[in-house]
Every structure is written in C-alpha cells, then in structure tokens.
Design a protein around this motif. Sequence first.
Motif, PDB file in Angstrom:
ATOM      1  N   PHE A 137     -45.774  49.151 -47.392  1.00  0.00           N
ATOM      2  CA  PHE A 137     -46.631  48.831 -48.525  1.00  0.00           C
ATOM      3  C   PHE A 137     -46.031  49.258 -49.866  1.00  0.00           C
ATOM      4  CE2 PHE A 137     -49.555  49.509 -44.870  1.00  0.00           C
ATOM      5  CZ  PHE A 137     -49.805  48.159 -44.652  1.00  0.00           C
ATOM      6  N   LYS A 138     -44.820  49.777 -49.847  1.00  0.00           N
ATOM      7  CA  LYS A 138     -44.160  50.203 -51.089  1.00  0.00           C
ATOM      8  C   LYS A 138     -43.951  49.002 -52.000  1.00  0.00           C
ATOM      9  CE  LYS A 138     -41.863  53.033 -53.778  1.00  0.00           C
ATOM     10  NZ  LYS A 138     -42.665  53.803 -54.706  1.00  0.00           N
ATOM     11  N   GLY A 139     -44.552  49.038 -53.185  1.00  0.00           N
ATOM     12  CA  GLY A 139     -44.402  47.980 -54.173  1.00  0.00           C
ATOM     13  C   GLY A 139     -45.128  46.683 -53.840  1.00  0.00           C
ATOM     14  N   ILE A 140     -45.965  46.681 -52.799  1.00  0.00           N
ATOM     15  CA  ILE A 140     -46.621  45.438 -52.376  1.00  0.00           C
ATOM     16  C   ILE A 140     -47.563  44.908 -53.458  1.00  0.00           C
ATOM     17  CG2 ILE A 140     -48.590  46.543 -51.214  1.00  0.00           C
ATOM     18  CD1 ILE A 140     -48.230  44.378 -48.990  1.00  0.00           C
ATOM     19  N   ASP A 141     -47.628  43.609 -53.551  1.00  0.00           N
ATOM     20  CA  ASP A 141     -48.552  42.921 -54.445  1.00  0.00           C
ATOM     21  C   ASP A 141     -49.970  43.141 -53.903  1.00  0.00           C
ATOM     22  OD1 ASP A 141     -50.169  40.947 -55.699  1.00  0.00           O
ATOM     23  OD2 ASP A 141     -48.478  39.555 -55.835  1.00  0.00           O
ATOM     24  N   SER A 142     -50.839  43.678 -54.714  1.00  0.00           N
ATOM     25  CA  SER A 142     -52.196  43.981 -54.260  1.00  0.00           C
ATOM     26  C   SER A 142     -53.000  42.736 -53.921  1.00  0.00           C
ATOM     27  CB  SER A 142     -52.928  44.825 -55.304  1.00  0.00           C
ATOM     28  OG  SER A 142     -52.328  46.104 -55.381  1.00  0.00           O
ATOM     29  N   LYS A 143     -52.570  41.578 -54.366  1.00  0.00           N
ATOM     30  CA  LYS A 143     -53.241  40.344 -53.943  1.00  0.00           C
ATOM     31  C   LYS A 143     -53.090  40.171 -52.434  1.00  0.00           C
ATOM     32  CE  LYS A 143     -51.192  37.512 -56.916  1.00  0.00           C
ATOM     33  NZ  LYS A 143     -50.338  38.335 -57.764  1.00  0.00           N
ATOM     34  N   ILE A 144     -51.960  40.603 -51.888  1.00  0.00           N
ATOM     35  CA  ILE A 144     -51.751  40.537 -50.440  1.00  0.00           C
ATOM     36  C   ILE A 144     -52.718  41.484 -49.728  1.00  0.00           C
ATOM     37  CG2 ILE A 144     -50.102  41.033 -48.569  1.00  0.00           C
ATOM     38  CD1 ILE A 144     -47.880  40.150 -50.595  1.00  0.00           C
ATOM     39  N   LEU A 145     -52.919  42.663 -50.296  1.00  0.00           N
ATOM     40  CA  LEU A 145     -53.872  43.611 -49.700  1.00  0.00           C
ATOM     41  C   LEU A 145     -55.282  43.034 -49.712  1.00  0.00           C
ATOM     42  CD1 LEU A 145     -52.602  46.966 -51.280  1.00  0.00           C
ATOM     43  CD2 LEU A 145     -51.919  45.891 -49.120  1.00  0.00           C
ATOM     44  N   LEU A 146     -55.669  42.409 -50.830  1.00  0.00           N
ATOM     45  CA  LEU A 146     -57.005  41.822 -50.902  1.00  0.00           C
ATOM     46  C   LEU A 146     -57.144  40.658 -49.917  1.00  0.00           C
ATOM     47  CD1 LEU A 146     -59.815  41.769 -52.077  1.00  0.00           C
ATOM     48  CD2 LEU A 146     -58.923  40.453 -54.028  1.00  0.00           C
ATOM     49  N   GLU A 147     -56.106  39.863 -49.758  1.00  0.00           N
ATOM     50  CA  GLU A 147     -56.144  38.784 -48.759  1.00  0.00           C
ATOM     51  C   GLU A 147     -56.383  39.353 -47.361  1.00  0.00           C
ATOM     52  OE1 GLU A 147     -52.307  36.979 -49.397  1.00  0.00           O
ATOM     53  OE2 GLU A 147     -53.161  35.386 -50.636  1.00  0.00           O
ATOM     54  N   ARG A 148     -55.700  40.438 -47.036  1.00  0.00           N
ATOM     55  CA  ARG A 148     -55.848  41.049 -45.709  1.00  0.00           C
ATOM     56  C   ARG A 148     -57.244  41.631 -45.522  1.00  0.00           C
ATOM     57  NH1 ARG A 148     -49.933  43.995 -44.815  1.00  0.00           N
ATOM     58  NH2 ARG A 148     -48.706  42.081 -45.019  1.00  0.00           N
ATOM     59  N   VAL A 149     -57.765  42.279 -46.564  1.00  0.00           N
ATOM     60  CA  VAL A 149     -59.122  42.828 -46.482  1.00  0.00           C
ATOM     61  C   VAL A 149     -60.121  41.698 -46.307  1.00  0.00           C
ATOM     62  CG1 VAL A 149     -60.934  43.982 -47.823  1.00  0.00           C
ATOM     63  CG2 VAL A 149     -58.639  44.970 -47.712  1.00  0.00           C
ATOM     64  N   PHE A 150     -59.960  40.629 -47.071  1.00  0.00           N
ATOM     65  CA  PHE A 150     -60.891  39.509 -46.970  1.00  0.00           C
ATOM     66  C   PHE A 150     -60.839  38.875 -45.576  1.00  0.00           C
ATOM     67  CE2 PHE A 150     -62.213  35.043 -48.101  1.00  0.00           C
ATOM     68  CZ  PHE A 150     -63.558  35.346 -48.188  1.00  0.00           C
ATOM     69  N   SER A 151     -59.679  38.862 -44.959  1.00  0.00           N
ATOM     70  CA  SER A 151     -59.578  38.368 -43.578  1.00  0.00           C
ATOM     71  C   SER A 151     -60.436  39.202 -42.643  1.00  0.00           C
ATOM     72  CB  SER A 151     -58.124  38.388 -43.105  1.00  0.00           C
ATOM     73  OG  SER A 151     -57.377  37.409 -43.763  1.00  0.00           O
ATOM     74  N   MET A 152     -60.444  40.519 -42.855  1.00  0.00           N
ATOM     75  CA  MET A 152     -61.286  41.406 -42.031  1.00  0.00           C
ATOM     76  C   MET A 152     -62.766  41.074 -42.233  1.00  0.00           C
ATOM     77  SD  MET A 152     -59.608  45.165 -42.549  1.00  0.00           S
ATOM     78  CE  MET A 152     -57.985  45.196 -43.285  1.00  0.00           C
ATOM     79  N   ILE A 153     -63.132  40.786 -43.477  1.00  0.00           N
ATOM     80  CA  ILE A 153     -64.525  40.462 -43.792  1.00  0.00           C
ATOM     81  C   ILE A 153     -64.929  39.168 -43.082  1.00  0.00           C
ATOM     82  CG2 ILE A 153     -66.110  39.879 -45.690  1.00  0.00           C
ATOM     83  CD1 ILE A 153     -64.940  42.889 -45.536  1.00  0.00           C
ATOM     84  N   LYS A 154     -64.053  38.176 -43.158  1.00  0.00           N
ATOM     85  CA  LYS A 154     -64.348  36.892 -42.510  1.00  0.00           C
ATOM     86  C   LYS A 154     -64.409  37.045 -40.989  1.00  0.00           C
ATOM     87  CE  LYS A 154     -61.131  34.443 -44.602  1.00  0.00           C
ATOM     88  NZ  LYS A 154     -60.325  33.292 -45.105  1.00  0.00           N
ATOM     89  N   GLU A 155     -63.542  37.889 -40.426  1.00  0.00           N
ATOM     90  CA  GLU A 155     -63.563  38.123 -38.970  1.00  0.00           C
ATOM     91  C   GLU A 155     -64.892  38.697 -38.516  1.00  0.00           C
ATOM     92  OE1 GLU A 155     -60.227  40.598 -37.882  1.00  0.00           O
ATOM     93  OE2 GLU A 155     -58.791  39.100 -38.621  1.00  0.00           O
ATOM     94  N   LYS A 156     -65.546  39.452 -39.387  1.00  0.00           N
ATOM     95  CA  LYS A 156     -66.858  40.038 -39.072  1.00  0.00           C
ATOM     96  C   LYS A 156     -67.992  39.051 -39.321  1.00  0.00           C
ATOM     97  CE  LYS A 156     -65.591  44.306 -38.034  1.00  0.00           C
ATOM     98  NZ  LYS A 156     -65.912  44.944 -36.762  1.00  0.00           N
ATOM     99  N   GLY A 157     -67.648  37.829 -39.774  1.00  0.00           N
ATOM    100  CA  GLY A 157     -68.653  36.793 -39.975  1.00  0.00           C
ATOM    101  C   GLY A 157     -69.347  36.828 -41.323  1.00  0.00           C
ATOM    102  N   TYR A 158     -68.726  37.473 -42.311  1.00  0.00           N
ATOM    103  CA  TYR A 158     -69.342  37.588 -43.630  1.00  0.00           C
ATOM    104  C   TYR A 158     -68.562  36.794 -44.673  1.00  0.00           C
ATOM    105  CZ  TYR A 158     -72.646  41.153 -42.217  1.00  0.00           C
ATOM    106  OH  TYR A 158     -73.695  41.817 -41.613  1.00  0.00           O
ATOM    107  N   ALA A 159     -69.266  36.471 -45.737  1.00  0.00           N
ATOM    108  CA  ALA A 159     -68.679  35.829 -46.912  1.00  0.00           C
ATOM    109  C   ALA A 159     -69.118  36.615 -48.144  1.00  0.00           C
ATOM    110  CB  ALA A 159     -69.154  34.386 -47.025  1.00  0.00           C
ATOM    111  N   VAL A 160     -68.381  36.472 -49.220  1.00  0.00           N
ATOM    112  CA  VAL A 160     -68.722  37.136 -50.475  1.00  0.00           C
ATOM    113  C   VAL A 160     -69.773  36.310 -51.202  1.00  0.00           C
ATOM    114  CG1 VAL A 160     -67.856  37.819 -52.750  1.00  0.00           C
ATOM    115  CG2 VAL A 160     -66.470  38.233 -50.698  1.00  0.00           C
ATOM    116  N   ASN A 161     -70.849  36.966 -51.597  1.00  0.00           N
ATOM    117  CA  ASN A 161     -71.834  36.323 -52.464  1.00  0.00           C
ATOM    118  C   ASN A 161     -71.420  36.505 -53.918  1.00  0.00           C
ATOM    119  OD1 ASN A 161     -74.619  35.045 -52.682  1.00  0.00           O
ATOM    120  ND2 ASN A 161     -74.765  36.769 -54.100  1.00  0.00           N
TER     121      ASN A 161
END
Length: 159
Positions: A70-94
């Motif tokens: 994760f050294k120097g990683i673009d935080s957009k990639i981190l947010l994409e990965r987190v959002f994948s976890m959210i979708k896997e749990k069956g949720y969406a962002v309101n």
Amino acid sequence: MKLRIGYGFDVHRLADGHSLFIGGVKVPSEFGAVGHSDADVLLHAVCDALLGALSLRDIGYHFSDTDPAFKGIDSKILLERVFSMIKEKGYAVNNIDTTVVLEKPKLSSYIPEMQKVISTLLEVSEDCVSVKATTHETVDSFGEKRAIKAYACCLLIKK
C-alpha cells in the motif's frame, strides 16, 4: 428497508515536498499530506465511514500502513476496494456527507471535481455526495497549516 449509518475521520500531517490529494483530486499547493499511501484524507474518512456502517473495522485494519503493497497507493483504489466490500454485503450508498478542515489552499473550486470522483467510485449521483470545506480559524496545528483532517458520514441502504 434496512439502513446503516457510518462515521469516519482522518488526519494527516502537512509538509513540503509532498502532493496534496483531496477527494481523489490533486490540489495545487506548496505543501502536501504525509502518509503511507497518497494520504488523501477525504477518501480515507469516506472509507472509514463505509466500513463503520457495516461494522467492518477501519481502513488501517484492511490496508495496513506497514504493508509495502500500500506504499504510495492511490486512495481511489482503496475506496474501490472498500465499496466492493459494501456491495458484497448487499448494501448501496444512499448519500455521503463530508467536511475537510484545511487552512490553505482554499478548496471551493475543487469541490465539484471531488464530488464527481467520489460519486463515480460509489455509483451514486453527484448530488448524493456532499463535500464541504472549512478552516480552523488559525487555531492549533490545523489552523497553523501543519495538518489536514476530514470527517465523513454515510447512509447505506440494503439492496
């Protein structure tokens, strides 16, 4: 309909010789945020809000600042990965509501681009992403331009 609320917070030190990324946007500045990743304080706070809403711990648990991957990683990639976890749990962002605290530079002209980046990553319309900016009125490390912080809260809905 099942709703979940999450809250996130992040802070980074500011220093010369670093880039300043906020909300996935590179903001021109004489100084930038210091961190293991690109130190995007706003995206980190959004990640923590999303993770917190579903009791999935925090960003540091999933993306350790001691892991060289994760050294120097673009935080957009981190947010994409987190959002994948959210979708896997069956949720969406309101919706997402955020605040960035930074004395300078002023962020007003960059906010529409930040909203666009975040809304694209979270698969919502731009009007579902609020980004506000404020100063610390020259008080403490934030007001003295030595640090930046961001707050975020989110509402998730079960699909």
